[in-house]
Motif scaffolding. Structure first.
Motif, PDB file in Angstrom:
ATOM      1  N   VAL A 179       0.842  -1.203   0.000  1.00 36.34           N
ATOM      2  CA  VAL A 179       0.000   0.000   0.000  1.00 36.34           C
ATOM      3  C   VAL A 179       0.878   1.255   0.000  1.00 36.34           C
ATOM      4  N   THR A 180       1.950   1.240   0.768  1.00 31.40           N
ATOM      5  CA  THR A 180       2.864   2.387   0.798  1.00 31.40           C
ATOM      6  C   THR A 180       3.474   2.635  -0.579  1.00 31.40           C
ATOM      7  N   ALA A 181       3.914   1.565  -1.230  1.00 32.68           N
ATOM      8  CA  ALA A 181       4.495   1.718  -2.569  1.00 32.68           C
ATOM      9  C   ALA A 181       3.458   2.259  -3.553  1.00 32.68           C
ATOM     10  N   LEU A 182       2.231   1.754  -3.476  1.00 31.69           N
ATOM     11  CA  LEU A 182       1.177   2.233  -4.373  1.00 31.69           C
ATOM     12  C   LEU A 182       0.847   3.705  -4.121  1.00 31.69           C
ATOM     13  N   LEU A 183       0.856   4.118  -2.856  1.00 29.19           N
ATOM     14  CA  LEU A 183       0.593   5.532  -2.543  1.00 29.19           C
ATOM     15  C   LEU A 183       1.701   6.432  -3.094  1.00 29.19           C
ATOM     16  N   ILE A 184       2.936   5.981  -3.007  1.00 29.79           N
ATOM     17  CA  ILE A 184       4.044   6.777  -3.547  1.00 29.79           C
ATOM     18  C   ILE A 184       3.925   6.895  -5.067  1.00 29.79           C
ATOM     19  N   ILE A 185       3.594   5.799  -5.724  1.00 35.89           N
ATOM     20  CA  ILE A 185       3.423   5.828  -7.179  1.00 35.89           C
ATOM     21  C   ILE A 185       2.249   6.733  -7.556  1.00 35.89           C
ATOM     22  N   ALA A 186       1.137   6.640  -6.828  1.00 32.49           N
ATOM     23  CA  ALA A 186      -0.033   7.478  -7.115  1.00 32.49           C
ATOM     24  C   ALA A 186       0.294   8.955  -6.921  1.00 32.49           C
ATOM     25  N   ALA A 187       1.063   9.268  -5.891  1.00 35.45           N
ATOM     26  CA  ALA A 187       1.446  10.667  -5.659  1.00 35.45           C
ATOM     27  C   ALA A 187       2.324  11.176  -6.798  1.00 35.45           C
ATOM     28  N   THR A 232       1.726  18.750 -16.011  1.00 31.69           N
ATOM     29  CA  THR A 232       1.557  18.710 -17.460  1.00 31.69           C
ATOM     30  C   THR A 232       0.142  19.054 -17.907  1.00 31.69           C
ATOM     31  N   ARG A 233      -0.772  19.230 -16.976  1.00 33.61           N
ATOM     32  CA  ARG A 233      -2.166  19.487 -17.344  1.00 33.61           C
ATOM     33  C   ARG A 233      -2.325  20.786 -18.113  1.00 33.61           C
ATOM     34  N   VAL A 249       2.359  10.127  -9.916  1.00 37.07           N
ATOM     35  CA  VAL A 249       1.518  10.277 -11.108  1.00 37.07           C
ATOM     36  C   VAL A 249       0.661  11.535 -10.991  1.00 37.07           C
ATOM     37  N   ALA A 250       0.118  11.792  -9.797  1.00 37.71           N
ATOM     38  CA  ALA A 250      -0.715  12.982  -9.598  1.00 37.71           C
ATOM     39  C   ALA A 250       0.095  14.263  -9.787  1.00 37.71           C
TER      40      ALA A 250
END
Length: 101
Positions: free
Chosen positions: A37-45, A54-55, A47-48
């Motif tokens: 979960v920690t790794a996924l949160l870091i990846i999601a952050a 770039t938006r 990407v965000a």
């Protein structure tokens, strides 16, 4: 027979593992979930943040810096409005062509 001082026996290592080693070694299934979960949160952050940067589609212009229309377009508009005559239009058009603008 006692182990020399400073050398751990298998029994000492086992006790140490039971005290706090399970959390660091990942043998408890709950910690596997926490790390994933920690790794996924870091990846999601990441990407965000990349999405927010770039938006806008690139660098934002500075205040008051608007894109100026090409010189040829301005010349054409002035000629169409009658602000300059045909000879002036031809002369300036040729100058723009030679200057590369």
């Amino acid at each position: 027979m006692a182990a020399p001082e400073g050398i751990l026996t298998d029994e000492d290592v086992s006790k140490e593992h039971l005290m706090y080693g399970w959390m660091m070694t990942g043998t408890d299934p709950v910690w596997w979930v926490v790390w994933i979960v920690t790794a996924l949160l870091i990846i999601a952050a990441a990407v965000a943040i990349a999405g927010l940067l770039t938006r806008s589609g690139g660098a934002r212009p500075t205040v008051g810096a608007e894109a100026a229309p090409p010189a040829r377009d301005i010349l054409d508009q002035r000629y169409a409005r009658g602000e300059i005559d045909h000879d002036e239009y031809i002369r300036r058009r040729d100058e723009l062509a030679h200057s590369g603008r």
